[in-house]
Design a protein around this motif. Structure first.
Motif, PDB file in Angstrom:
ATOM      1  N   THR A  88       0.831  -1.207   0.000  1.00  0.00           N
ATOM      2  CA  THR A  88       0.000   0.000   0.000  1.00  0.00           C
ATOM      3  C   THR A  88       0.865   1.257   0.000  1.00  0.00           C
ATOM      4  O   THR A  88       0.472   2.283  -0.544  1.00  0.00           O
ATOM      5  CB  THR A  88      -0.944   0.003   1.226  1.00  0.00           C
ATOM      6  N   ALA A  89       2.050   1.171   0.586  1.00  0.00           N
ATOM      7  CA  ALA A  89       2.950   2.329   0.675  1.00  0.00           C
ATOM      8  C   ALA A  89       3.440   2.793  -0.689  1.00  0.00           C
ATOM      9  O   ALA A  89       4.029   3.860  -0.810  1.00  0.00           O
ATOM     10  CB  ALA A  89       4.136   2.009   1.580  1.00  0.00           C
ATOM     11  N   ARG A  90       3.156   2.023  -1.744  1.00  0.00           N
ATOM     12  CA  ARG A  90       3.532   2.467  -3.091  1.00  0.00           C
ATOM     13  C   ARG A  90       2.746   3.715  -3.479  1.00  0.00           C
ATOM     14  O   ARG A  90       3.128   4.440  -4.391  1.00  0.00           O
ATOM     15  CB  ARG A  90       3.316   1.336  -4.107  1.00  0.00           C
ATOM     16  N   LYS A  91       1.655   3.985  -2.780  1.00  0.00           N
ATOM     17  CA  LYS A  91       0.796   5.143  -3.073  1.00  0.00           C
ATOM     18  C   LYS A  91       1.287   6.364  -2.297  1.00  0.00           C
ATOM     19  O   LYS A  91       0.614   6.878  -1.412  1.00  0.00           O
ATOM     20  CB  LYS A  91      -0.656   4.801  -2.732  1.00  0.00           C
ATOM     21  N   GLU A  92       2.482   6.818  -2.660  1.00  0.00           N
ATOM     22  CA  GLU A  92       3.101   7.945  -1.974  1.00  0.00           C
ATOM     23  C   GLU A  92       2.283   9.224  -2.127  1.00  0.00           C
ATOM     24  O   GLU A  92       2.229  10.040  -1.219  1.00  0.00           O
ATOM     25  CB  GLU A  92       4.525   8.162  -2.490  1.00  0.00           C
ATOM     26  N   ARG A 136      -0.541 -15.988  -4.788  1.00  0.00           N
ATOM     27  CA  ARG A 136      -0.525 -15.272  -6.074  1.00  0.00           C
ATOM     28  C   ARG A 136      -1.933 -14.816  -6.446  1.00  0.00           C
ATOM     29  O   ARG A 136      -2.151 -13.674  -6.838  1.00  0.00           O
ATOM     30  CB  ARG A 136       0.078 -16.168  -7.159  1.00  0.00           C
ATOM     31  N   VAL A 137      -2.915 -15.698  -6.301  1.00  0.00           N
ATOM     32  CA  VAL A 137      -4.303 -15.360  -6.634  1.00  0.00           C
ATOM     33  C   VAL A 137      -4.828 -14.254  -5.714  1.00  0.00           C
ATOM     34  O   VAL A 137      -5.434 -13.284  -6.176  1.00  0.00           O
ATOM     35  CB  VAL A 137      -5.206 -16.619  -6.566  1.00  0.00           C
ATOM     36  N   MET A 138      -4.577 -14.387  -4.423  1.00  0.00           N
ATOM     37  CA  MET A 138      -5.078 -13.390  -3.463  1.00  0.00           C
ATOM     38  C   MET A 138      -4.408 -12.030  -3.666  1.00  0.00           C
ATOM     39  O   MET A 138      -5.077 -10.993  -3.643  1.00  0.00           O
ATOM     40  CB  MET A 138      -4.858 -13.882  -2.024  1.00  0.00           C
ATOM     41  N   ILE A 139      -3.102 -12.037  -3.848  1.00  0.00           N
ATOM     42  CA  ILE A 139      -2.393 -10.765  -4.041  1.00  0.00           C
ATOM     43  C   ILE A 139      -2.815 -10.119  -5.354  1.00  0.00           C
ATOM     44  O   ILE A 139      -3.012  -8.901  -5.413  1.00  0.00           O
ATOM     45  CB  ILE A 139      -0.865 -10.972  -3.935  1.00  0.00           C
ATOM     46  N   ARG A 140      -3.006 -10.901  -6.384  1.00  0.00           N
ATOM     47  CA  ARG A 140      -3.496 -10.347  -7.661  1.00  0.00           C
ATOM     48  C   ARG A 140      -4.875  -9.729  -7.484  1.00  0.00           C
ATOM     49  O   ARG A 140      -5.159  -8.656  -8.003  1.00  0.00           O
ATOM     50  CB  ARG A 140      -3.537 -11.427  -8.741  1.00  0.00           C
ATOM     51  N   PHE A 141      -5.737 -10.383  -6.725  1.00  0.00           N
ATOM     52  CA  PHE A 141      -7.079  -9.849  -6.439  1.00  0.00           C
ATOM     53  C   PHE A 141      -6.978  -8.509  -5.712  1.00  0.00           C
ATOM     54  O   PHE A 141      -7.626  -7.529  -6.080  1.00  0.00           O
ATOM     55  CB  PHE A 141      -7.875 -10.863  -5.610  1.00  0.00           C
ATOM     56  N   ILE A 142      -6.126  -8.452  -4.706  1.00  0.00           N
ATOM     57  CA  ILE A 142      -5.933  -7.206  -3.944  1.00  0.00           C
ATOM     58  C   ILE A 142      -5.376  -6.112  -4.851  1.00  0.00           C
ATOM     59  O   ILE A 142      -5.819  -4.970  -4.811  1.00  0.00           O
ATOM     60  CB  ILE A 142      -5.017  -7.449  -2.727  1.00  0.00           C
ATOM     61  N   MET A 143      -4.410  -6.469  -5.691  1.00  0.00           N
ATOM     62  CA  MET A 143      -3.813  -5.481  -6.587  1.00  0.00           C
ATOM     63  C   MET A 143      -4.830  -5.001  -7.626  1.00  0.00           C
ATOM     64  O   MET A 143      -4.818  -3.831  -8.015  1.00  0.00           O
ATOM     65  CB  MET A 143      -2.564  -6.053  -7.264  1.00  0.00           C
ATOM     66  N   THR A 144      -5.727  -5.879  -8.069  1.00  0.00           N
ATOM     67  CA  THR A 144      -6.793  -5.469  -8.983  1.00  0.00           C
ATOM     68  C   THR A 144      -7.683  -4.427  -8.312  1.00  0.00           C
ATOM     69  O   THR A 144      -8.022  -3.401  -8.910  1.00  0.00           O
ATOM     70  CB  THR A 144      -7.640  -6.696  -9.414  1.00  0.00           C
ATOM     71  N   MET A 145      -8.042  -4.690  -7.061  1.00  0.00           N
ATOM     72  CA  MET A 145      -8.913  -3.768  -6.314  1.00  0.00           C
ATOM     73  C   MET A 145      -8.238  -2.423  -6.032  1.00  0.00           C
ATOM     74  O   MET A 145      -8.913  -1.399  -5.937  1.00  0.00           O
ATOM     75  CB  MET A 145      -9.349  -4.404  -4.995  1.00  0.00           C
ATOM     76  N   THR A 146      -6.897  -2.435  -5.894  1.00  0.00           N
ATOM     77  CA  THR A 146      -6.191  -1.210  -5.500  1.00  0.00           C
ATOM     78  C   THR A 146      -5.431  -0.554  -6.651  1.00  0.00           C
ATOM     79  O   THR A 146      -4.661   0.381  -6.436  1.00  0.00           O
ATOM     80  CB  THR A 146      -5.212  -1.503  -4.341  1.00  0.00           C
ATOM     81  N   GLY A 147      -5.648  -1.036  -7.874  1.00  0.00           N
ATOM     82  CA  GLY A 147      -5.030  -0.407  -9.036  1.00  0.00           C
ATOM     83  C   GLY A 147      -3.553  -0.708  -9.208  1.00  0.00           C
ATOM     84  O   GLY A 147      -2.813   0.101  -9.763  1.00  0.00           O
TER      85      GLY A 147
END
Length: 174
Positions: A88-92, A136-147
């Protein structure tokens, strides 16, 4: 001068950040230890202690809280800093890379008896090819939701190394 670096890392980015900080601290002899391998540490043998921990699926590893509980008096009495590594910290631009803007740090400070005087928040890395299928599936899902990045063939490092260097300077001057 001696420094102890303790880490709780799942994929290795937290440890990589500690080694980067170690390179920045030429005046310190640094010892890097997996927090999961120790219950108690004699902090008096070190001039500074730095604890780094990563987030996975919204939580720190429970070993971090157990370590804090076992060493709370020493944590309060010595020069000890803390940093958190999360995607999440990538969203500086949204302030998610600051202690004030990090939901993970806010939760940590309410759950933990230790309130570090110096706290850092750094973006981690995506290592899709290294993850087990479920992760991998869960992190991809989270990354989809968070752009974020969703190509599971990629590895992406989001860590802002200039920010890590600034934190290292603050750590030295504690």
């Amino acid at each position: 001068m001696k420094a102890l670096f303790l880490y709780s890392s799942r994929e290795g980015q937290t440890k990589k950040i500690l080694h980067y900080i170690e390179e920045e601290l030429s005046e310190f002899e640094c010892e890097v230890v997996d927090l999961h391998s120790v219950d108690r540490v004699d902090f008096t043998q070190y001039d500074r202690v730095l604890i780094g921990a990563s987030i996975r699926f919204g939580h720190f590893n429970k070993k971090l809280y157990q370590f804090i509980e076992n060493n709370i008096e020493q944590l309060k009495q010595n020069k000890v800093a803390f940093f958190c590594v999360n995607l999440t910290a990538r969203k500086e631009d949204q302030g998610k890379d600051t202690p004030e803007g990090s939901a993970y740090i806010k939760t940590f400070l309410t759950k933990s008896a230790w309130q570090p005087e110096l706290i850092g928040v750094f973006a981690g890395a995506l290592y899709y090819p290294r993850y087990k299928w479920f992760d991998r599936v869960m992190i991809r899902f989270i990354m989809t939701m968070t752009g974020g990045e969703t190509d599971t063939s990629k590895e992406v490092e989001y860590t802002n190394w200039k920010k890590v260097s600034l934190f290292a300077k603050k750590f030295v001057n504690m």
